[in-house]
Design a protein around this motif. Structure first.
Motif, short mmCIF file in Angstrom:
data_model
loop_
_atom_site.label_atom_id
_atom_site.label_comp_id
_atom_site.label_asym_id
_atom_site.label_seq_id
_atom_site.Cartn_x
_atom_site.Cartn_y
_atom_site.Cartn_z
N ILE B 16 50.75 -0.21 4.43
CA ILE B 16 51.19 -0.89 5.37
C ILE B 16 51.52 -2.29 5.16
N ASP B 17 52.91 -2.69 5.04
CA ASP B 17 53.23 -4.00 4.20
C ASP B 17 53.32 -5.02 5.50
N LEU B 18 52.23 -5.95 5.21
CA LEU B 18 52.09 -7.08 6.42
C LEU B 18 53.13 -8.21 6.24
N ASP B 19 53.75 -8.08 5.16
CA ASP B 19 54.87 -8.95 4.70
C ASP B 19 55.89 -8.69 5.51
N THR B 20 56.38 -7.51 5.86
CA THR B 20 57.59 -7.23 6.41
C THR B 20 57.44 -6.43 7.92
N CYS B 21 56.40 -6.42 8.24
CA CYS B 21 56.08 -5.87 9.43
C CYS B 21 56.47 -6.95 10.57
N VAL B 22 57.25 -6.54 11.49
CA VAL B 22 57.75 -7.60 12.49
C VAL B 22 57.43 -7.47 13.86
N GLY B 23 56.25 -6.44 14.04
CA GLY B 23 55.36 -6.28 15.20
C GLY B 23 56.38 -5.85 16.33
N CYS B 24 57.20 -4.96 15.96
CA CYS B 24 58.28 -4.35 16.92
C CYS B 24 57.87 -3.39 18.29
N GLN B 25 56.39 -2.73 17.44
CA GLN B 25 55.74 -1.65 18.25
C GLN B 25 56.60 -0.47 18.23
N ALA B 26 57.64 -0.40 17.38
CA ALA B 26 58.33 1.10 17.23
C ALA B 26 57.51 2.19 16.62
N CYS B 27 56.43 1.74 15.77
CA CYS B 27 55.55 2.65 15.22
C CYS B 27 54.57 3.07 16.32
N ALA B 28 53.98 2.30 17.02
CA ALA B 28 53.12 2.73 18.17
C ALA B 28 53.71 3.49 19.17
N THR B 29 54.89 3.22 19.45
CA THR B 29 55.53 4.05 20.79
C THR B 29 55.97 5.33 20.17
N SER B 30 56.65 5.44 18.92
CA SER B 30 56.84 6.80 18.33
C SER B 30 55.70 7.37 18.05
N CYS B 31 54.34 6.82 17.70
CA CYS B 31 53.17 7.67 17.52
C CYS B 31 52.92 8.22 18.93
N LYS B 32 52.94 7.53 19.84
CA LYS B 32 52.40 8.05 21.07
C LYS B 32 53.64 9.11 21.69
N GLU B 33 54.76 8.86 21.40
CA GLU B 33 55.71 10.07 21.85
C GLU B 33 55.64 11.37 21.24
N TRP B 34 54.99 11.16 19.85
CA TRP B 34 54.92 12.41 19.16
C TRP B 34 53.73 13.02 19.44
N ASN B 35 52.88 12.31 19.52
CA ASN B 35 51.39 12.94 19.61
C ASN B 35 51.09 13.15 21.08
N THR B 36 51.75 12.65 22.06
CA THR B 36 51.67 13.10 23.37
C THR B 36 51.95 14.60 23.76
N GLN B 37 52.96 15.00 22.69
CA GLN B 37 53.50 16.43 22.98
C GLN B 37 52.95 17.26 22.03
N GLY B 38 52.39 17.03 21.04
CA GLY B 38 51.75 17.66 19.74
C GLY B 38 50.36 18.08 19.92
N TYR B 39 49.91 17.81 18.60
CA TYR B 39 48.49 18.15 18.26
C TYR B 39 47.66 17.42 19.14
N SER B 40 47.73 16.09 19.30
CA SER B 40 46.65 15.41 19.96
C SER B 40 47.22 15.52 21.70
N ALA B 41 48.03 16.24 22.25
CA ALA B 41 48.35 16.22 23.67
C ALA B 41 47.17 16.41 24.48
N PRO B 42 47.11 15.82 25.76
CA PRO B 42 47.98 15.25 26.63
C PRO B 42 48.12 13.48 26.02
N MET B 43 46.95 13.01 25.83
CA MET B 43 47.09 11.55 25.59
C MET B 43 47.60 10.76 26.76
N THR B 44 47.26 11.00 27.90
CA THR B 44 47.79 10.56 29.15
C THR B 44 47.43 9.07 29.32
N ASP B 45 48.38 8.28 29.76
CA ASP B 45 47.90 6.96 30.38
C ASP B 45 47.91 7.02 31.78
#
Lengths: 307, 250
Positions: B16-45
């Motif tokens: 993980i490159d701390l120089d170029t990360c802009v903190g846009c949260q795309a990784c966190a939301t795509s992680c949640k999106e993928w995992n809430t319907q796959g291996y780690s489902a349900p991951m409910t909020d």
């Protein structure tokens, strides 16, 4: 660490229960028989009742209680699994001991070996409970050499006080238990003082700089959540130092009071009853503090400069 | 089995490159999106649109400020934090059921959601806060390194990477075998001085972080003068318009 009441109840109740069971085993092995059938049945019901209530409470706080049996499988690496195994193994031996010790089954020769075995298994279970906490390197206040001895002496002190109190209520001589209970209480007080000295003087040398790799001048600027998350609730709780100091003093006063009442009980036996009750309250308070003073290293990511 | 493998064939992980990360949260939301319907489902909020939303996230983005030393500007570093797939993860060895395990073939640390009892001890053992409890599922959740993507033959080869890596718009997240010194990620760690989080804890994390590059500390250049007019017809027209419009305002 979040002082969850289910875990506090489990460790204090089962601790006292195993302490009582161990002393029943040892005194039974020495005497060869129970002082009376009523005493045997009552003490065994209280010991096994406390143990069982504690174990049930620890099971019910699981996310999936119906799978609790799976926790017996990983004894090769996991102290929690070892605790479960030790707890289960203790039951049949404790029941067998109870049957021969109380005289319900007349095999006098089996009392001593079964009593000693029951005592060893009971104390082993308490030992594994202590080890669960003592081996967590993420929490400095728990990862201490005195964590396990304190669990053991607490079990013996509270179990001893219960034994003494039950004997008094039934109008019986408490026999050899009072000196053991008093000694355990004294050891507990000394170890606890030493423990506080150790955790207060331990260097808090884990830093946000090392956690983040961003150097000494780093500070938290934005939190990674909308509202408090699981990690913060479970591991972010630390009692304020001022409150901790006050609670330590209250705990120590309770310990002194219990000790004083036990001393008085050597001449006026009735004092053994309040002594036991006060020691159980002290155990509960001490266990709450044990959790609340446990500072978890993950807090470094959440704004804590050192841990 | 909670016993750790002596060695793992690969050491799959993230850089993980701390120089170029802009903190846009795309990784966190795509992680949640993928995992809430796959291996780690349900991951409910819970209460997701309310005032106190709460639920497991496998990747969280912290923000840190490096306070300025004299003569330097302060700077903000966006800091994604997820499971580091450690070589000696205590979260695995403390697990009483064997639900937590480290895969011998690629080093990925996983939780079997069918055998986890939700005792939360693994979360106590992790220094990095990588494991979170799923209240609705009653089990612990953690980064799977998208084990259901990276070997998934139903996906195009270029999509066989963790969802967070695919989603990152600045290329701040890299996925690969950190056990192979010749791999692109290992080379990147070598070039950029990648580092471990909390190395003194001895967990030997596989994931590495690349430090922010040193900023050139140029003094503020001040406001530059506006370009002068070149006297062309167009320039004079604009000047006229400017005068008329300025005058109209008075």
């Amino acid at each position: 660490m979040n002082p969850a009441y289910s875990v506090i109840f489990f460790t204090t109740a089962s601790g006292a229960g195993y302490g009582l069971l161990a002393l029943l085993g040892l005194t039974g092995a020495r005497m060869g028989h129970a002082p009376s059938l009523l005493f045997a049945i009552l003490t065994l019901i209280i010991a096994l009742g406390l143990i069982t209530a504690g174990l049930l409470s620890s099971t019910l706080h699981l996310g999936r209680p119906e799978r609790a049996w799976r926790a017996l499988s990983q004894w090769r690496t996991s102290w929690l699994s070892r605790e479960g195994v030790a707890a289960i193994v203790t039951y049949p031996f404790a029941l067998a001991f109870g049957l021969v010790w109380s005289g319900l089954v007349a095999i006098p020769d089996a009392v001593a070996p079964l009593g000693i075995l029951t005592a060893i298994l009971a104390l082993t279970t308490v030992f594994t409970t202590g080890k669960i906490y003592a081996t967590l390197t993420t929490i400095r206040a728990w990862n201490q050499p005195l964590t396990v001895p304190i669990y053991l002496f607490f079990a013996l002190a509270s179990g001893g006080a219960l034994h003494w109190a039950i004997s008094t209520i039934l109008g019986m001589e408490p026999g050899t238990v009072p000196p053991v209970a008093g000694f355990a209480l004294l050891m507990l007080a000394m170890l606890k003082l030493r423990y506080w000295g150790l955790i207060d003087n331990a260097p808090r040398d884990r830093t946000m700089a090392n956690a983040t790799g961003l150097g000494e001048h780093v500070r938290q600027w934005e939190v990674p959540h909308t509202s408090t998350n699981f990690v913060q609730r479970e591991m972010g709780f630390v009692v304020a130092r001022r409150h901790a100091q006050r609670l330590r003093k209250i705990f120590f006063l309770l310990l002194l009071l219990a000790g004083g009442l036990e001393g008085a009980a050597t001449s006026v036996p009735a004092f053994a009853v309040p002594a036991a009750l006060i020691l159980l309250i002290a155990a509960w308070l001490e266990r709450w503090l044990f959790f609340a003073e446990g500072e978890h290293v993950v807090t470094l990511f959440y704004g804590n400069p050192n841990a | 089995m909670t016993a750790l493998p002596d060695t793992t064939g690969k050491k799959l992980g993230l850089v993980i490159d701390l120089d170029t990360c802009v903190g846009c949260q795309a990784c966190a939301t795509s992680c949640k999106e993928w995992n809430t319907q796959g291996y780690s489902a349900p991951m409910t909020d819970r209460d997701p649109r309310g005032s106190d939303p709460d639920g497991p996230w496998l990747n969280r983005i912290h923000g840190y400020e490096i306070e300025p030393e004299s003569g330097h500007d302060s700077r903000v570093v966006h800091f994604p934090r997820s499971c580091l797939h450690c070589e000696t993860p205590a979260c695995v060895t403390v697990c009483p059921t064997g639900a937590s395990y480290k895969r011998a073939e690629d080093g990925i640390v996983l939780i079997n959601p069918d055998t986890c009892i939700g005792c939360k001890l693994c979360s106590w053992a992790c220094p990095y806060g990588a494991r979170e409890y799923d209240v609705d599922h009653g089990v612990m959740k953690k980064c799977t390194l998208c084990v259901d993507r990276i070997y998934n033959e139903n996906l195009e080869p270029e999509d066989r990477q963790p969802a967070c890596v695919k989603a990152c718009p600045t290329g701040a997240r890299h996925f690969g075998d950190l056990g192979d010194p010749g791999s692109a990620v290992s080379q990147l760690v070598l070039e950029r001085g990648g580092f471990d989080l909390l190395p003194e804890m001895g967990y030997k994390p596989t994931n590495k972080y690349l430090p922010p590059r040193t900023k050139r500390n140029t003094p503020q250049a001040g406001i530059e003068a506006l370009p002068k007019g070149d006297g062309s017809a167009m320039d004079r027209l604009f000047k006229l318009a400017d005068r008329l419009l300025s005058g109209a305002g008075n």
